[in-house]
Design an enzyme around this catalytic site. Structure first.
Site, PDB file in Angstrom:
ATOM      1  CG  HIS A  27      -1.770  -1.221   1.315  1.00  7.20           C
ATOM      2  ND1 HIS A  27      -3.054  -1.254   0.801  1.00  7.20           N
ATOM      3  CD2 HIS A  27      -1.525  -2.462   1.787  1.00  7.20           C
ATOM      4  CE1 HIS A  27      -3.559  -2.469   0.992  1.00  7.20           C
ATOM      5  NE2 HIS A  27      -2.658  -3.222   1.584  1.00  7.20           N
ATOM      6  CG  HIS A 202      -6.616  -6.660   1.524  1.00 11.83           C
ATOM      7  ND1 HIS A 202      -6.296  -6.149   0.299  1.00 11.83           N
ATOM      8  CD2 HIS A 202      -5.604  -6.301   2.360  1.00 11.83           C
ATOM      9  CE1 HIS A 202      -5.141  -5.495   0.397  1.00 11.83           C
ATOM     10  NE2 HIS A 202      -4.706  -5.572   1.633  1.00 11.83           N
ATOM     11  CD  GLU A 205      -4.827  -8.407   7.043  1.00 13.75           C
ATOM     12  OE1 GLU A 205      -5.682  -7.691   6.478  1.00 13.75           O
ATOM     13  OE2 GLU A 205      -3.719  -7.968   7.408  1.00 13.75           O
ATOM     14  CG  ASP A 286       0.577  -1.523   5.168  1.00  8.94           C
ATOM     15  OD1 ASP A 286       0.085  -0.679   4.403  1.00  8.94           O
ATOM     16  OD2 ASP A 286      -0.031  -2.549   5.538  1.00  8.94           O
TER      17      ASP A 286
HETATM   18 ZN   LIG Z   1      -2.788  -5.139   2.447  1.00 10.71          ZN
END
Ligand SMILES: [Zn+2]
Length: 346
Positions: A27, A202, A205, A286
Site C-alpha cells: 500500500h 483482501h 486476513e 506496509d
Molecule cells: Zn494489504
C-alpha cells in the site's frame, strides 16, 4: 602479477536481496516511513499524537490501531509533491531490495484536499521518475475501502474508469475486513472486469475462510491478498490449488493483524499454505509503517535458498503482466538466479 576479478561469495541475506522479485501487495500510504510522516505532517501543520519518540507511533496491537496511523499518513499526503515523493521513495526502496516490478495499492478516498486525477497524475510522475532512475517497472491498483460500502464502491469504480491509463491495472478491496464481507461488492467487481481491469481483494486476513470463497466465487478474483484463514477449510485449499489461485502473503504484518504471531511455527498459515502446495508470493504490505522491506519478508521465514528462488519466480507468475514480457523476464530472472546460486557461500 595477476589481476583477476574475484567474485565475492554471497551470504544468504545478500542472496535474498539480489534475487529478482516482483512486489504485488504493497500500500503506497503504508510504505511511508516515520521520517517522511513527520516531515509531511509538519509541512501541512498536522498534529501527530504525542510520543516520547516518533517511532513509538508505530506500535500496533491490531488491524484497527494500525488503520488509525495509516489514516494519519493519508491525511499527511495532500499535494502533488507529496504523492510524487512518496511514490518515488517507495519504488527506490523496492528496487534496493531486488524488486524489478511492483503492483501497488493506493487509497483514493483517504486523501483530503486533492482530487483523484491530480493524485493519480502525481503517482504516475513518481513511477516514471523511479523507472528512469532505478529501472523499476510499476503499476497501480486503486483500492476501495470496504468500510465505505458498495454504493460508494460504484462511485469509486466510475472515477477509476473515467481516468483510465496504462498504469492503472486493476482494483482492490481493503480496510477492516471482518465486519465487511465481500458479497455486496459483486457488481463493482463484475463491471471492473467487464471494463478490462484485473481484480484482487483482501480476504481471510482476519475474516473467515468463507470470505476467501466469496472473493473467489462472488467477486471472481483470480488473486487473493493474504487469504490466511483458508487454512480452516481443507476443501477450499484443495479447490484453490486445483484452480491455481494466487495468494499475496505478507509475513511481518501477520504478527500484528492476525491471530498467528509466531512465524517459526508450523501452524502459521503461510507455512501451512506453502506446505499445501498453494501458489504463494511474499510481499511487504506496509513496509514503512511496519519497518520492513522485501528482502526481510523473504528472510523471516528462514526457508532454504531453492525455495526462496521459487518464491521469487512465483511472484513473476502472479504478476499482471502480459505473457510476452513475462516470458522475457522469466528467462532473464532464471539466468540471474543461476548465477546467484553459483556465488552462494556454502
Ligand atoms: Zn494489504
Amino acid at each position: 602479477m595477476e589481476f583477476s576479478k574475484s567474485v565475492q561469495p554471497l551470504d544468504k541475506l545478500s542472496f535474498i536481496r539480489a534475487l529478482p522479485k516482483a512486489e504485488l501487495h504493497l500500500h503506497l500510504e503504508g510504505s511511508v516511513g516515520i521520517e517522511t510522516l513527520v516531515e509531511l505532517a509538519a509541512k501541512h501543520s498536522l498534529e501527530l499524537p504525542l510520543h516520547d519518540k516518533p517511532e513509538d507511533l508505530l506500535r500496533f496491537a491490531d488491524l484497527g490501531e494500525f488503520l488509525q496511523v495509516y489514516d494519519l499518513v493519508c491525511r499527511s499526503m495532500q499535494d502533488v509533491d507529496d504523492f510524487i515523493q512518496v511514490t518515488y521513495e517507495m519504488l527506490q526502496r523496492c528496487a534496493d531490495h531486488g524488486a524489478r516490478y511492483v503492483e501497488f495499492f493506493f487509497s483514493p478516498h483517504a486523501h483530503t484536499g486533492i482530487d483523484y486525477p491530480l493524485m493519480l497524475q502525481a503517482i504516475r510522475d513518481g513511477m516514471q521518475a523511479a523507472h528512469a532512475d532505478f529501472d523499476i517497472t510499476s503499476r497501480v491498483i486503486p483500492a476501495h475501502s470496504r468500510e465505505l460500502g458498495a454504493p460508494a464502491g460504484m462511485a469509486f469504480l466510475e472515477q477509476v474508469l473515467a481516468n483510465r491509463c496504462d498504469e492503472v491495472i486493476g482494483i482492490g478491496l481493503d480496510y477492516q475486513e471482518r465486519p465487511y464481507p465481500p458479497d455486496p461488492f459483486q457488481e463493482m467487481y463484475r463491471l471492473a472486469r467487464k471494463a478490462g481491469l484485473q481484480t484482487t481483494a483482501h480476504a481471510g486476513e482476519d475474516g473467515p475462510a468463507a470470505y476467501v470463497r466469496s472473493a473467489l466465487d462472488t467477486l471472481g478474483c483470480p488473486r487473493i491478498d493474504h487469504g490466511y484463514h483458508i487454512v480452516d477449510d481443507p476443501r477450499l485449499i484443495a479447490d484453490c490449488r486445483a484452480r491455481g489461485i494466487w495468494f499475496t502473503c505478507c509475513p511481518t504484518t501477520t504478527l500484528y493483524t492476525t491471530q498467528w504471531r509466531d512465524l517459526s511455527s508450523a501452524a502459521h498459515p503461510i507455512r501451512q499454505m506453502l506446505a499445501a502446495g498453494l501458489n504463494v508470493t511474499l510481499n511487504t504490505d506496509d513496509p514503512g509503517l511496519f519497518r520492513t522491506n522485501l528482502s526481510q519478508e523473504y528472510a523471516v521465514l528462514d526457508l532454504p535458498p531453492e525455495q526462496l528462488a521459487r518464491l521469487a519466480l512465483n511472484s513473476l507468475e502472479a504478476a499482471w503482466l502480459d505473457e510476452a514480457l513475462k516470458k522475457h523476464w522469466r528467462d532473464e530472472w532464471q539466468q540471474e538466479i543461476s548465477r546467484l546460486f553459483s556465488r552462494l557461500a556454502a
